[in-house]
Design a protein around this motif. Sequence first.
Motif, short mmCIF file in Angstrom:
data_model
loop_
_atom_site.label_atom_id
_atom_site.label_comp_id
_atom_site.label_asym_id
_atom_site.label_seq_id
_atom_site.Cartn_x
_atom_site.Cartn_y
_atom_site.Cartn_z
N ALA A 11 -92.60 23.09 -114.03
CA ALA A 11 -93.73 22.58 -113.93
C ALA A 11 -94.37 23.31 -112.76
CB ALA A 11 -93.01 20.88 -113.39
N THR A 63 -92.21 12.59 -114.42
CA THR A 63 -92.92 12.65 -114.46
C THR A 63 -93.50 14.11 -114.05
OG1 THR A 63 -93.69 11.11 -112.95
CG2 THR A 63 -95.30 12.30 -113.02
N LEU A 64 -92.80 15.17 -113.65
CA LEU A 64 -93.11 16.17 -114.23
C LEU A 64 -92.50 16.65 -115.32
CD1 LEU A 64 -91.30 17.77 -110.59
CD2 LEU A 64 -94.08 17.46 -111.43
N ARG A 72 -96.09 17.67 -117.72
CA ARG A 72 -96.22 18.83 -117.63
C ARG A 72 -95.37 20.27 -118.12
NH1 ARG A 72 -97.66 16.78 -111.20
NH2 ARG A 72 -97.70 15.31 -112.05
N ASP A 132 -95.46 22.93 -120.89
CA ASP A 132 -96.14 22.98 -122.48
C ASP A 132 -95.44 24.66 -122.84
OD1 ASP A 132 -97.46 22.69 -124.06
OD2 ASP A 132 -99.48 22.84 -124.25
#
Length: 328
Positions: A141, A257-258, A261, A263
């Motif tokens: 992340a 939450t991380l 992100r 990808d």
Amino acid sequence: MSTSAATRPPVTRVPLSDAMLPPVDMSTPPWPGRDETVGGVTLHVRRTPGPADADTTAVYVHGLGGSATNWTDLAGQLAGHVPGVALDLPGFGHTEPPPGFDYTIPAHADVVARYIRGLGVGPVHLFGNSMGGAISVLVAARHPELVRDLVLVSPAMPDLRPWLSRISDPRLPLAYLPLVGTFVRRRLAAEDTQVRVMRLLRLCFAEPDRIPLSRREEAAREIVEREAMAWANPALARSTVGLIRSWLVPPSRSLWTLTPRIDVPTLVVWGTEDKLVTVRKAPRTAELLPRGRLLVLPRTGHVAQMERPATVARATLGMWEQVAAGTW
């Protein structure tokens, strides 16, 4: 598998490669280890040879209480495809922690990121188990340029539900808590080494009786070696607290939450009989990863890379093949 996973086909379609792999021989000793200073950090690592024309490297990050030897068999399975480096995190295995190291998940992730950047081999295939999975999530992340793809084996994603009922011996989690932990650790350390080995195997494996004598003897030697290291128990206790604290951070800094992100192609592997990190977190973990897919293995515990190395290797190669074909 849960209903939510069933409604998301990409989460459950994990290809298994048809590539030839060497037979798994659990009598094979761990890969040789040595201290390396890379990227300004000094770690004890075990390197696995790979093809001369390999264009990247696999980096393996162990879990809480583990070491680089947790990856012996999986790294051996993948050695025909990619060279590998299995790390002993600070305070674990044979890596002496630097002065002032604080054992938080961000601190461990910073060490791993600095080491990977120092390798100078471009983005790597990053593998993480348990706490090492949480560390790998944070690395991916925060430093996406360092990670080509991820394999997360029972990553220690935040979970604040009571979990003592999943542990056959409730003294084990108590051993790494402040205050009471010192007394409990002394009681456990007084027990016969083989008793402690079998307790560890029952905790981490679904079928501990299938673990060969050679691996049990290795585990016993590691226990004896760590008892001679003054920093080993404090490192384990403080990393345990660091992991729990990482689950208590504000939502904006949570691993949950991380994760969205990240990808990069990600394979999430979980055992149905995991006693330490419940498989109930598996679908959510894979679904939150934009390019995540999930492999749930029956009759498998917390360390699928040790209990089912051939299956994890085939799934990993399947991911790499599909990524190369543009279908992941």
